[in-house]
Design an enzyme around this catalytic site. Structure first.
Site, mmCIF file in Angstrom:
data_model
loop_
_atom_site.group_PDB
_atom_site.id
_atom_site.type_symbol
_atom_site.label_atom_id
_atom_site.label_comp_id
_atom_site.label_asym_id
_atom_site.label_seq_id
_atom_site.Cartn_x
_atom_site.Cartn_y
_atom_site.Cartn_z
ATOM 1 N N ARG A 170 6.990 2.805 -0.171
ATOM 2 C CA ARG A 170 6.118 2.360 0.316
ATOM 3 C C ARG A 170 5.884 2.391 1.902
ATOM 4 N NH1 ARG A 170 4.579 3.188 -4.414
ATOM 5 N NH2 ARG A 170 4.845 1.741 -5.512
ATOM 6 N N HIS A 212 3.829 4.155 4.749
ATOM 7 C CA HIS A 212 2.886 2.853 5.408
ATOM 8 C C HIS A 212 3.508 3.228 7.226
ATOM 9 C CE1 HIS A 212 0.283 0.760 2.726
ATOM 10 N NE2 HIS A 212 1.055 1.625 1.940
ATOM 11 N N ASN A 218 -2.297 -3.917 4.480
ATOM 12 C CA ASN A 218 -1.196 -3.825 4.321
ATOM 13 C C ASN A 218 -0.368 -5.276 3.346
ATOM 14 O OD1 ASN A 218 -0.109 -1.542 5.721
ATOM 15 N ND2 ASN A 218 -0.215 -1.665 7.002
ATOM 16 N N HIS A 267 4.395 7.223 -6.799
ATOM 17 C CA HIS A 267 3.668 6.504 -7.506
ATOM 18 C C HIS A 267 4.239 6.245 -8.950
ATOM 19 C CE1 HIS A 267 0.036 6.525 -5.236
ATOM 20 N NE2 HIS A 267 0.758 5.821 -4.864
#
Length: 327
Positions: A66, A70, A97, A195
């Site tokens: 991730r 991000h 975050n 995910h």
């Protein structure tokens, strides 16, 4: 004659600027094997460090994957998510975050690369390579990563707050946000498949359990039995508990998360939203029926596409010596 020459010079500068903007926007300047001459063992070093980390801390696989997401969705894939701010105003300080982890692993990879090839491999490329290697380490398919990114020098909390897609996003928002980054509806559903590994804090989905419409209600699209199970782990206002996004398969890169979505057990509103579009739902159904026949390959291709967003190459940006601060 000075004026025509000046006008011509301005036009040339504008053309050069336009070319550079297009170059950044479409990921030109990236290539597989970019470090082959300057740091031939770069990818082997990254793989070795990630192998060591996964052997003792497999729970970091999801967070490390991730980090690349991000980073790319704010300012592009240029390592800005890694920068620290003395006033706590960088991207990593944004509420979205706060739960990111794995920064020390990125630093560990960077240290190893700096020892082997000082000043050569960018932090932005490290994020892309690490993401690939954790996918492979958890059972996913190897894919070639384009490299050649350079690091940005700016990281702004507000941009992360505005640009990161919330877990509460509906299908309209998801499609629009992916499209403006040059990613297709197929990329949306494929990358959502990431995910399959990792965990989430209760805060990312607790509204679906306790206050979906602001009236203390539960999201009616979420399977009632799953709601009951989640409530056992996540009490109201729980800020600390972690829940597996793919229960029972949290450390294995597979298609079981798609199965959960089809059963109305996708953890986030953004997961459930994949059932609200004919194209994303068709992809889910196909992967479930065929045992994920194309998902692993598709994931690599979509990751490569995502890795081209807003990159800095050649003379733009810098190669940071330490990933958390500009040179």
């Amino acid at each position: 004659m000075a004026c025509p020459k000046l006008i011509l010079s301005c036009l040339l500068l504008q053309l050069m600027f336009s070319f550079l903007v297009l170059k950044v926007a479409h990921g030109q300047g990236l290539e597989v094997g970019f470090y082959q001459k300057a740091c031939p063992n770069a990818e082997a070093i990254v793989k070795e460090v990630i192998g060591q980390v996964m052997s003792v801390a497999p729970s970091l696989s999801g967070p490390l994957l991730r980090l690349h997401f991000h980073d790319c969705f704010v300012r592009g894939c240029e390592g800005s998510v890694l920068l620290n701010s003395p006033t706590n105003q960088s991207e990593k300080d944004a509420p979205q975050n706060h739960n990111l982890r794995g920064f020390q692993t990125i630093d560990r990879v960077k240290t190893a690369l700096e020892k082997a090839c000082p000043g050569i491999v960018s932090c932005a490329d490290i994020l892309a390579l690490v993401a690939r290697d954790v996918v492979v380490a958890t059972g996913g398919l190897f894919y070639d990563v384009e490299t050649g990114r350079r690091d940005g020098c700016v990281s702004i909390l507000g941009e992360a707050s505005n640009d990161l897609i919330p877990s509460t996003a509906n299908i309209t928002t998801l499609k629009a946000d992916f499209a403006k980054r040059g990613l297709s509806v197929k990329d949306l559903v494929v990358l959502s498949g990431g995910h399959t590994i990792g965990t989430s804090h209760c805060t990312a989905f607790s509204n679906r359990l306790y206050n979906f419409t602001g009236k203390g209600d539960t999201d009616p699209t979420l399977d009632s039995n799953y709601v009951a199970r989640l409530k056992l782990s996540c009490k109201p206002n729980d800020q600390t508990t972690l829940v597996e996004m793919d229960p029972g398969s949290v450390r294995t890169f597979d298609i079981k998360y798609f199965d959960l979505i089809a059963k109305r057990r996708g953890l986030f509103t953004s997961d459930a939203a994949l059932l609200d579009d004919s194209q994303t739902k068709a992809y889910l159904d196909f992967q479930i029926k065929t045992g994920g026949s194309t998902f692993f390959k598709d994931f690599g291709e979509s990751m490569v596409k995502m890795g081209r967003i807003g990159v800095l190459t050649e003379t733009s940006g810098e190669v940071r010596k330490v990933c958390s601060k500009v040179n």
